[in-house]
Design an enzyme around this catalytic site. Structure first.
Site, PDB file in Angstrom:
ATOM      1  CE1 TYR A  15      -4.061  -1.883  -0.009  1.00 55.08           C
ATOM      2  CE2 TYR A  15      -2.751  -3.382   1.317  1.00 55.08           C
ATOM      3  CZ  TYR A  15      -3.865  -3.126   0.546  1.00 55.08           C
ATOM      4  OH  TYR A  15      -4.777  -4.114   0.300  1.00 55.08           O
ATOM      5  N   GLY A  16       1.789   1.374   0.954  1.00 49.32           N
ATOM      6  CA  GLY A  16       2.596   2.592   1.045  1.00 49.32           C
ATOM      7  C   GLY A  16       3.391   2.816  -0.230  1.00 49.32           C
ATOM      8  N   GLY A 100       0.556  -6.914   0.458  1.00 47.70           N
ATOM      9  CA  GLY A 100      -0.531  -7.521   1.225  1.00 47.70           C
ATOM     10  C   GLY A 100      -1.856  -7.540   0.480  1.00 47.70           C
ATOM     11  CG  ASN A 104      -5.706  -7.541   1.874  1.00 53.57           C
ATOM     12  OD1 ASN A 104      -6.622  -7.600   1.086  1.00 53.57           O
ATOM     13  ND2 ASN A 104      -4.894  -6.502   1.969  1.00 53.57           N
ATOM     14  CG  MET A 107     -12.638  -7.421   5.537  1.00 52.03           C
ATOM     15  SD  MET A 107     -12.519  -8.222   7.136  1.00 52.03           S
ATOM     16  CE  MET A 107     -13.748  -7.336   8.061  1.00 52.03           C
ATOM     17  CB  VAL A 235      16.416  -4.281  -0.519  1.00 51.47           C
ATOM     18  CG1 VAL A 235      17.501  -3.348   0.000  1.00 51.47           C
ATOM     19  CG2 VAL A 235      15.747  -3.716  -1.763  1.00 51.47           C
ATOM     20  CD  GLU A 347     -12.160 -10.760   9.104  1.00 54.77           C
ATOM     21  OE1 GLU A 347     -11.202 -10.036   9.446  1.00 54.77           O
ATOM     22  OE2 GLU A 347     -12.049 -11.671   8.274  1.00 54.77           O
ATOM     23  CG  HIS A 428      -4.364  -6.299  10.947  1.00 46.43           C
ATOM     24  ND1 HIS A 428      -5.596  -6.105  11.518  1.00 46.43           N
ATOM     25  CD2 HIS A 428      -4.607  -6.903   9.750  1.00 46.43           C
ATOM     26  CE1 HIS A 428      -6.548  -6.565  10.722  1.00 46.43           C
ATOM     27  NE2 HIS A 428      -5.973  -7.071   9.648  1.00 46.43           N
ATOM     28  CG  ASN A 466     -10.098  -5.190   9.039  1.00 44.57           C
ATOM     29  OD1 ASN A 466     -11.018  -4.742   9.716  1.00 44.57           O
ATOM     30  ND2 ASN A 466      -9.960  -6.458   8.809  1.00 44.57           N
ATOM     31  CG  PHE A 468      -6.161  -2.238   3.045  1.00 44.31           C
ATOM     32  CD1 PHE A 468      -6.955  -1.361   2.327  1.00 44.31           C
ATOM     33  CD2 PHE A 468      -6.511  -3.586   3.054  1.00 44.31           C
ATOM     34  CE1 PHE A 468      -8.089  -1.796   1.662  1.00 44.31           C
ATOM     35  CE2 PHE A 468      -7.647  -4.033   2.385  1.00 44.31           C
ATOM     36  CZ  PHE A 468      -8.442  -3.135   1.696  1.00 44.31           C
TER      37      PHE A 468
HETATM   38  P1  FDA Z   1       2.805  -4.592   2.525  1.00 45.94           P
HETATM   39  O1  FDA Z   1       3.146  -5.723   3.419  1.00 45.94           O
HETATM   40  O2  FDA Z   1       1.487  -4.577   1.860  1.00 45.94           O
HETATM   41  O3  FDA Z   1       3.909  -4.500   1.363  1.00 45.94           O
HETATM   42  C1  FDA Z   1       5.280  -4.600   1.599  1.00 45.94           C
HETATM   43  C2  FDA Z   1       5.952  -5.187   0.363  1.00 45.94           C
HETATM   44  O4  FDA Z   1       7.366  -5.046   0.503  1.00 45.94           O
HETATM   45  C3  FDA Z   1       5.693  -6.690   0.170  1.00 45.94           C
HETATM   46  O5  FDA Z   1       5.237  -6.922  -1.142  1.00 45.94           O
HETATM   47  C4  FDA Z   1       7.056  -7.338   0.429  1.00 45.94           C
HETATM   48  O6  FDA Z   1       7.290  -8.487  -0.357  1.00 45.94           O
HETATM   49  C5  FDA Z   1       8.018  -6.214   0.040  1.00 45.94           C
HETATM   50  N1  FDA Z   1       9.318  -6.320   0.711  1.00 45.94           N
HETATM   51  C6  FDA Z   1       9.543  -6.521   2.037  1.00 45.94           C
HETATM   52  N2  FDA Z   1      10.863  -6.543   2.296  1.00 45.94           N
HETATM   53  C7  FDA Z   1      11.494  -6.357   1.105  1.00 45.94           C
HETATM   54  C8  FDA Z   1      12.860  -6.317   0.730  1.00 45.94           C
HETATM   55  N3  FDA Z   1      13.848  -6.453   1.630  1.00 45.94           N
HETATM   56  N4  FDA Z   1      13.171  -6.147  -0.584  1.00 45.94           N
HETATM   57  C9  FDA Z   1      12.178  -6.010  -1.520  1.00 45.94           C
HETATM   58  N5  FDA Z   1      10.847  -6.049  -1.202  1.00 45.94           N
HETATM   59  C10 FDA Z   1      10.515  -6.213   0.095  1.00 45.94           C
HETATM   60  N6  FDA Z   1      -5.877  -5.402   6.062  1.00 45.94           N
HETATM   61  C11 FDA Z   1      -7.062  -4.780   5.822  1.00 45.94           C
HETATM   62  O7  FDA Z   1      -7.160  -3.555   5.929  1.00 45.94           O
HETATM   63  N7  FDA Z   1      -8.155  -5.533   5.477  1.00 45.94           N
HETATM   64  C12 FDA Z   1      -8.112  -6.899   5.383  1.00 45.94           C
HETATM   65  O8  FDA Z   1      -9.110  -7.548   5.056  1.00 45.94           O
HETATM   66  C13 FDA Z   1      -6.870  -7.542   5.662  1.00 45.94           C
HETATM   67  N8  FDA Z   1      -6.770  -8.914   5.648  1.00 45.94           N
HETATM   68  C14 FDA Z   1      -5.525  -9.514   5.757  1.00 45.94           C
HETATM   69  C15 FDA Z   1      -5.411 -10.885   5.582  1.00 45.94           C
HETATM   70  C16 FDA Z   1      -4.159 -11.485   5.595  1.00 45.94           C
HETATM   71  C17 FDA Z   1      -4.029 -12.977   5.418  1.00 45.94           C
HETATM   72  C18 FDA Z   1      -2.997 -10.679   5.789  1.00 45.94           C
HETATM   73  C19 FDA Z   1      -1.626 -11.292   5.792  1.00 45.94           C
HETATM   74  C20 FDA Z   1      -3.123  -9.315   5.978  1.00 45.94           C
HETATM   75  C21 FDA Z   1      -4.376  -8.721   5.970  1.00 45.94           C
HETATM   76  N9  FDA Z   1      -4.521  -7.349   6.121  1.00 45.94           N
HETATM   77  C22 FDA Z   1      -5.742  -6.752   5.946  1.00 45.94           C
HETATM   78  C23 FDA Z   1      -3.361  -6.492   6.428  1.00 45.94           C
HETATM   79  C24 FDA Z   1      -2.854  -5.684   5.236  1.00 45.94           C
HETATM   80  O9  FDA Z   1      -2.707  -6.514   4.097  1.00 45.94           O
HETATM   81  C25 FDA Z   1      -1.520  -5.027   5.628  1.00 45.94           C
HETATM   82  O10 FDA Z   1      -1.754  -4.195   6.747  1.00 45.94           O
HETATM   83  C26 FDA Z   1      -0.953  -4.190   4.502  1.00 45.94           C
HETATM   84  O11 FDA Z   1      -0.690  -4.990   3.363  1.00 45.94           O
HETATM   85  C27 FDA Z   1       0.327  -3.490   4.926  1.00 45.94           C
HETATM   86  O12 FDA Z   1       0.677  -2.565   3.917  1.00 45.94           O
HETATM   87  P2  FDA Z   1       2.140  -2.018   3.798  1.00 45.94           P
HETATM   88  O13 FDA Z   1       2.160  -0.979   2.730  1.00 45.94           O
HETATM   89  O14 FDA Z   1       2.622  -1.629   5.146  1.00 45.94           O
HETATM   90  O15 FDA Z   1       3.065  -3.263   3.355  1.00 45.94           O
END
Ligand code: FDA
Length: 489
Positions: A15-16, A100, A104, A107, A235, A347, A428, A466, A468
């Site tokens: 997301y970020g 994510g 995910n 939601m 990385v 949920e 999360h 949740n 995101f």
């Molecule tokens: P996010 O984790 O999305 O992205 C980080 C990326 O960086 C990944 O693709 C990773 O591979 C990459 N990366 C990491 N280290 C690296 C490196 N060293 N080099 C290169 N790439 C690297 N939330 C919500 O709001 N509603 C929902 O329904 C759900 N349901 C849910 C289910 C399940 C099973 C999970 C696991 C999670 C959820 N979530 C959720 C949580 C939500 O998906 C989560 O909070 C966000 O994806 C986080 O977003 P970020 O931008 O922080 O990082």
């Protein structure tokens, strides 16, 4: 080693990363994005469903890593779902172009304004609720299921039973918006288009229906012609150079996880969007190994967003069970947030096992009374987090399950979890690089001139729902201000 120069690098395509990429590209900046996972859209490989786990099911593992009922026999592959195992908590993550959003439940929940104000007292909440949350929801294509469809559809029996039982026990429920396209879902129900939510697809990826980031923010950013995504690029660490630019050591891997090339990337401005755990790993490791400058607040104020899984077995006597066929997309929740003694949101989660297991599953989101912290020792990330951090969450889960069982029958879900409680299940992870504590007011890391953290690690461990939608809104806010301040010139 091959060396690549880029003005702006973003690490991570969740997301970020996706929001930052779009806004920078729209401002005419050239951006390189490094993502360790695969580009599934380009690969031509389908995602597997929960009943037939295959390539996409797990990140380089021989056994599936769903929260329950796992099977051996996987050939290690760069799948979309990963799990990091710490002493007292397991953290699930998405890997791939889209982060994510690929795994995910979709939601898409806006936090309660009062709680947002409590968590972020220095932010202008009115601006967030009038500008950044609406912008996030529009770009993410958030929509809501039609009540008539929900009431008729056998795949949502688990939601109807969950809501009726909650009401009988005296709880309030709420409809939960989602990024899964409900118009598509109605068509898949009628078999007019290929099935996805109704074919047990979700945590190993959705082949259809879900508006994950590769279909929204990332696609729009690519359409500008200014974004280049390097997938399967992991990385390893970061160095700060004398001129305050950055050098990254990067391993390009193949789909079996083997390194096929070692590369060095240089950039003037760096955005860390590797997700809470990925960002902390890179910062803390680089600090331990390369004397990378870090402010003392990095690693502090971490939390599991109050995630606590629980459930009830033998949900049968009154309701007739939760249904053999279940949509993977949750649309309902129990909203007990305003109860001063037991504030939580739960949920009503699906358990699509292909048969009626008469079990109700809930992912509770609680407040986080006691925060944890993250540090790096002996070559690995350590999480200071144990049962004392989840004690209050357990009390809430106990209260909820007892009240539900008393009104409706059923037992605590001993079949799913030891003692019926999944305190160690975290979807999360949040915090560790908290906005205004480890960073300035717009995500610039303290002690740095050109490094920005834009992901879930900005949120201090809890947001009450949740996360995101909040991660997207916060990134929209930060990147708009950073661009206006000419931080990327
Ligand atoms: P996010 O984790 O999305 O992205 C980080 C990326 O960086 C990944 O693709 C990773 O591979 C990459 N990366 C990491 N280290 C690296 C490196 N060293 N080099 C290169 N790439 C690297 N939330 C919500 O709001 N509603 C929902 O329904 C759900 N349901 C849910 C289910 C399940 C099973 C999970 C696991 C999670 C959820 N979530 C959720 C949580 C939500 O998906 C989560 O909070 C966000 O994806 C986080 O977003 P970020 O931008 O922080 O990082």
């Amino acid at each position: 080693k091959k060396e690549i120069e880029a003005p702006i690098i973003i690490i991570g395509s969740g997301y970020g990363g996706a929001v930052s990429a779009l806004r920078l590209c729209e401002a005419g900046k050239k951006v390189i994005m490094l993502e360790m996972g695969m580009n599934w859209g380009k690969s031509g490989i389908s995602y597997s469903n929960m009943l037939k786990p295959d390539k996409s099911a797990a990140w380089l593992k021989t056994k599936t890593i769903a929260p329950f009922f796992n099977i051996f026999g996987l050939k290690p592959f760069t799948g979309v779902l990963d799990r990091l195992d710490f002493e007292h908590i397991n953290i699930w993550l998405g890997r791939g172009v889209g982060g994510g959003s690929l795994v995910n439940g979709g939601m898409a929940v806006t936090p309660k304004q009062k709680y947002f104000e409590e968590i972020f007292p220095n932010l202008d909440a009115e601006k967030f609720y009038n500008i950044y949350f609406p912008r996030a929801k529009q770009e993410l294509k958030v929509n809501v299921i039609r009540e008539d469809f929900l009431n008729d559809c056998p795949y949502y029996k688990f939601t109807r039973v969950g809501e009726a039982e909650a009401h009988k026990a005296g709880f309030k429920t709420m409809r939960v918006p989602n990024v899964y396209d409900f118009t598509y879902m109605e068509k898949e129900y009628k078999n007019e288009v290929p099935r996805s939510a109704f074919k047990t697809e979700v945590i190993y990826g959705n082949n259809h229906g879900k508006n994950s980031l590769d279909k929204t923010y990332l696609q729009k950013a690519l359409d500008t012609g200014n974004l280049e995504i390097f997938d399967l690029h992991c990385v390893d660490d970061i160095k700060m150079n004398n001129d305050k630019s950055y050098t990254l050591n990067v391993n390009q891997i193949d789909t079996s996880g083997k390194t096929v090339a070692e590369k060095i990337f240089h950039c003037k401005q760096l955005i860390l969007a590797a997700g809470t755990m990925g960002t902390l790993q890179l910062l803390l490791k680089s600090n331990a190994e390369n004397n990378f400058p870090l402010h003392e607040n990095v690693g502090k104020n971490w939390g599991n967003n109050g995630n606590f899984m629980t459930g009830r077995n033998w949900v049968k006597p009154l309701s007739g069970g939760t249904g053999a066929q279940q949509s993977t997309i949750p649309v309902g929740g129990v909203d007990n947030w305003d109860d001063p003694k037991h504030p939580f949101f739960a949920e009503i989660a699906p358990l699509p096992m292909g048969m009626d297991v008469a079990t109700a599953l809930y992912l509770q989101i609680n407040k986080v009374d006691k925060k944890g912290s993250v540090y790096y020792k002996n070559g690995k990330l350590i999480l200071d987090w144990n049962e004392s951090h989840t004690q209050k969450m357990k009390e809430n889960a106990d209260y909820f399950i007892k009240k539900m069982n008393k009104a409706n029958g059923g037992t605590r879900a001993h079949l799913l979890f030891k003692n019926g409680f999944g305190a160690n299940i975290c979807y999360h992870p949040l915090g560790g690089c908290v906005l205004g504590e480890a960073t300035n007011e717009f995500g610039k890391l303290k002690n740095h001139d050109h490094l920005f953290v834009l992901d879930g690690s900005l949120i201090p461990g809890t947001i009450g729902v949740n996360p995101f939608v909040t991660i997207v809104a916060l990134t929209e806010y930060c990147i708009e201000n950073l661009i206006n301040l000419n931080e990327f010139s």
